[in-house]
Design a protein around this motif. Structure first.
Motif, mmCIF file in Angstrom:
data_model
loop_
_atom_site.group_PDB
_atom_site.id
_atom_site.type_symbol
_atom_site.label_atom_id
_atom_site.label_comp_id
_atom_site.label_asym_id
_atom_site.label_seq_id
_atom_site.Cartn_x
_atom_site.Cartn_y
_atom_site.Cartn_z
ATOM 1 N N MET A 253 0.826 -1.223 0.096
ATOM 2 C CA MET A 253 0.052 0.105 0.070
ATOM 3 C C MET A 253 0.913 1.327 -0.047
ATOM 4 O O MET A 253 1.666 1.203 0.710
ATOM 5 N N THR A 254 0.564 2.198 -0.909
ATOM 6 C CA THR A 254 1.360 3.312 -0.996
ATOM 7 C C THR A 254 1.207 4.330 0.375
ATOM 8 O O THR A 254 -0.002 4.509 0.806
ATOM 9 N N THR A 255 2.407 5.005 0.913
ATOM 10 C CA THR A 255 2.365 5.637 1.911
ATOM 11 C C THR A 255 2.503 7.094 1.392
ATOM 12 O O THR A 255 3.252 7.456 0.500
ATOM 13 N N ASN A 256 1.606 8.124 1.919
ATOM 14 C CA ASN A 256 1.718 9.447 1.709
ATOM 15 C C ASN A 256 2.764 10.293 2.620
ATOM 16 O O ASN A 256 2.597 10.223 3.813
ATOM 17 N N VAL A 257 4.045 10.447 2.040
ATOM 18 C CA VAL A 257 5.173 11.299 2.867
ATOM 19 C C VAL A 257 5.100 12.647 2.734
ATOM 20 O O VAL A 257 5.408 12.920 1.174
ATOM 21 N N LEU A 258 5.107 13.541 3.309
ATOM 22 C CA LEU A 258 5.335 14.754 3.015
ATOM 23 C C LEU A 258 6.835 15.019 3.684
ATOM 24 O O LEU A 258 7.258 15.013 4.998
ATOM 25 N N VAL A 259 7.798 15.460 2.885
ATOM 26 C CA VAL A 259 9.222 15.810 3.199
ATOM 27 C C VAL A 259 9.504 17.317 3.327
ATOM 28 O O VAL A 259 9.148 18.082 2.192
ATOM 29 N N LEU B 41 12.966 7.957 -0.981
ATOM 30 C CA LEU B 41 11.406 7.376 -0.659
ATOM 31 C C LEU B 41 10.525 7.215 -1.967
ATOM 32 O O LEU B 41 9.877 6.149 -2.126
ATOM 33 N N ARG B 42 11.007 7.809 -3.044
ATOM 34 C CA ARG B 42 10.501 7.533 -4.590
ATOM 35 C C ARG B 42 10.862 6.359 -5.082
ATOM 36 O O ARG B 42 10.029 5.693 -5.913
ATOM 37 N N MET B 43 11.896 5.577 -4.684
ATOM 38 C CA MET B 43 12.197 4.324 -5.109
ATOM 39 C C MET B 43 11.392 3.316 -4.330
ATOM 40 O O MET B 43 11.434 1.953 -4.851
ATOM 41 N N GLY B 44 10.728 3.501 -3.292
ATOM 42 C CA GLY B 44 9.922 2.408 -2.904
ATOM 43 C C GLY B 44 8.239 2.914 -2.913
ATOM 44 O O GLY B 44 8.049 3.748 -3.862
ATOM 45 N N ASP B 45 7.425 2.248 -2.143
ATOM 46 C CA ASP B 45 6.173 2.582 -2.294
ATOM 47 C C ASP B 45 5.429 3.619 -1.752
ATOM 48 O O ASP B 45 4.756 3.451 -0.803
ATOM 49 N N GLU C 95 0.385 11.031 5.511
ATOM 50 C CA GLU C 95 0.405 10.035 6.478
ATOM 51 C C GLU C 95 1.594 10.183 7.323
ATOM 52 O O GLU C 95 1.531 9.688 8.883
ATOM 53 N N VAL C 96 2.837 10.412 7.041
ATOM 54 C CA VAL C 96 3.881 10.606 7.800
ATOM 55 C C VAL C 96 4.587 11.757 7.202
ATOM 56 O O VAL C 96 4.721 12.127 6.278
#
Length: 318
Positions: free
Chosen positions: A1-7, A30-34, A74-75
């Motif tokens: 499942m894709t995780t929405n990450v704000l950097v 992070l873009r290398m993963g899901d 989400e993170v």
């Protein structure tokens, strides 16, 4: 499942450019993963920059316009070093918004950023620190100190404002330099020993462990220029005896726990004939692939993209 990450990168302090490099590297990993990655940059003047935020707005207006990005995440990965970032400011914002955040919470960030308070905590749990004193910028004209000392801002990173003082004529200029970064200034005795860094990671399951230590080889003060001009020499794993390694790991874990750190933190020590002496703590250390912390975990078999992924998973698990 894709995780929405704000950097989040940048920040309102001298480490702005370093933070930009960390944020860019983190986002790429992070873009290398899901993961679905969104990036925000905080300018030196405090204005948040991202798609959809128009030019000409104030810092407060830009933050308000960035809040929907925070709400959708989400993170949050706050790759902002130094004051108004690493010091718990962004962790506090995320806590108020109810969003999970990579790294230490606001209390650990605030204590770890303050070198004087960190010394008090370390001393309380039996970890040695250099003898020193705290002075206010308003009192620097009356300061005297015997012997060679290191002068540094109480709350700053990347060795900005740090000076090695060998004689009385150098003291006042060093104090004035430190006062450009913080009104509270730390004066410490010069420690004689090897400079050893230890990185501690708290995993998603709550287990925390120390990566193989790294030794810094510097002729003189390991200052800002040496940190970023490519001349710094590192050995990882550091060449250590079994007792030395065990003592450093015990000290690093003790400080990590006493401050209440999460995610990853880097503990910087002097290894003296009498054992480890804590220099400082970084609760959001440099995070490019070439930075000290990723080098240490690479020596433990944890590649850079995996390290960044582990930090996000750890934040998701709380």
């Amino acid at each position: 499942m894709t995780t929405n990450v704000l950097v989040i990168g940048g920040g309102q302090n001298a480490e702005h450019d370093v933070s930009l490099a960390s944020a860019a590297a983190v986002a790429a990993a992070l873009r290398m993963g899901d993961n679905a990655v969104t990036c925000v940059t905080i300018d030196r003047d405090g204005i948040w920059r991202a798609d959809g935020i128009p030019a000409g707005v104030s810092a407060a207006e830009s933050m308000a316009l960035a809040l929907p990005l925070l709400a959708r995440a989400e993170v949050v990965f706050p790759a902002v070093h130094g004051p108004l970032g690493e010091d718990g400011a962004l962790a506090a914002l995320c806590a108020l918004a109810g969003v999970r955040v990579v790294g230490s919470a606001q209390r650990a960030g605030a204590i770890g950023m303050d070198k004087w308070t960190t010394k008090l905590v370390a001393d309380a749990v039996g970890i040695r620190t250099a003898r020193g004193r705290l002075v206010c910028a308003e009192d620097i004209g009356d300061v005297e100190f015997d012997g060679a000392v290191v002068v540094k801002p109480a709350s700053a990173g990347s060795s900005y404002g740090v000076s090695l003082v060998r004689d009385d004529d150098e003291l006042l200029p060093a104090l004035r330099t430190a006062a450009r970064f913080d009104r509270r200034i730390l004066i410490e005795e010069v420690m004689r020993g090897r400079e050893i860094d230890v990185a501690v990671l708290r995993e998603a399951g709550g287990i925390r462990w120390a990566a193989p230590p790294l030794e810094i080889h510097a002729a003189g003060l390991f200052d800002t220029a040496m940190k970023y001009d490519g001349t710094a020499q590192f050995t990882v794993p550091a060449s250590l005896g079994g007792d030395e390694l065990a003592a450093l790991r015990r000290a690093a874990l003790a400080v990590f726990d006493a401050l209440g750190c999460a995610g990853v933190a880097r503990m910087d020590f002097f290894l003296t004939d009498d054992g480890p002496v804590l220099n400082e703590v970084n609760t959001m250390p440099g995070l490019t692939a070439a930075s000290q912390v990723p080098r240490m975990f690479a020596a433990a078999g944890v590649a850079y993209p995996e390290l960044i992924e582990r930090l996000v998973r750890g934040a998701l698990k709380g």
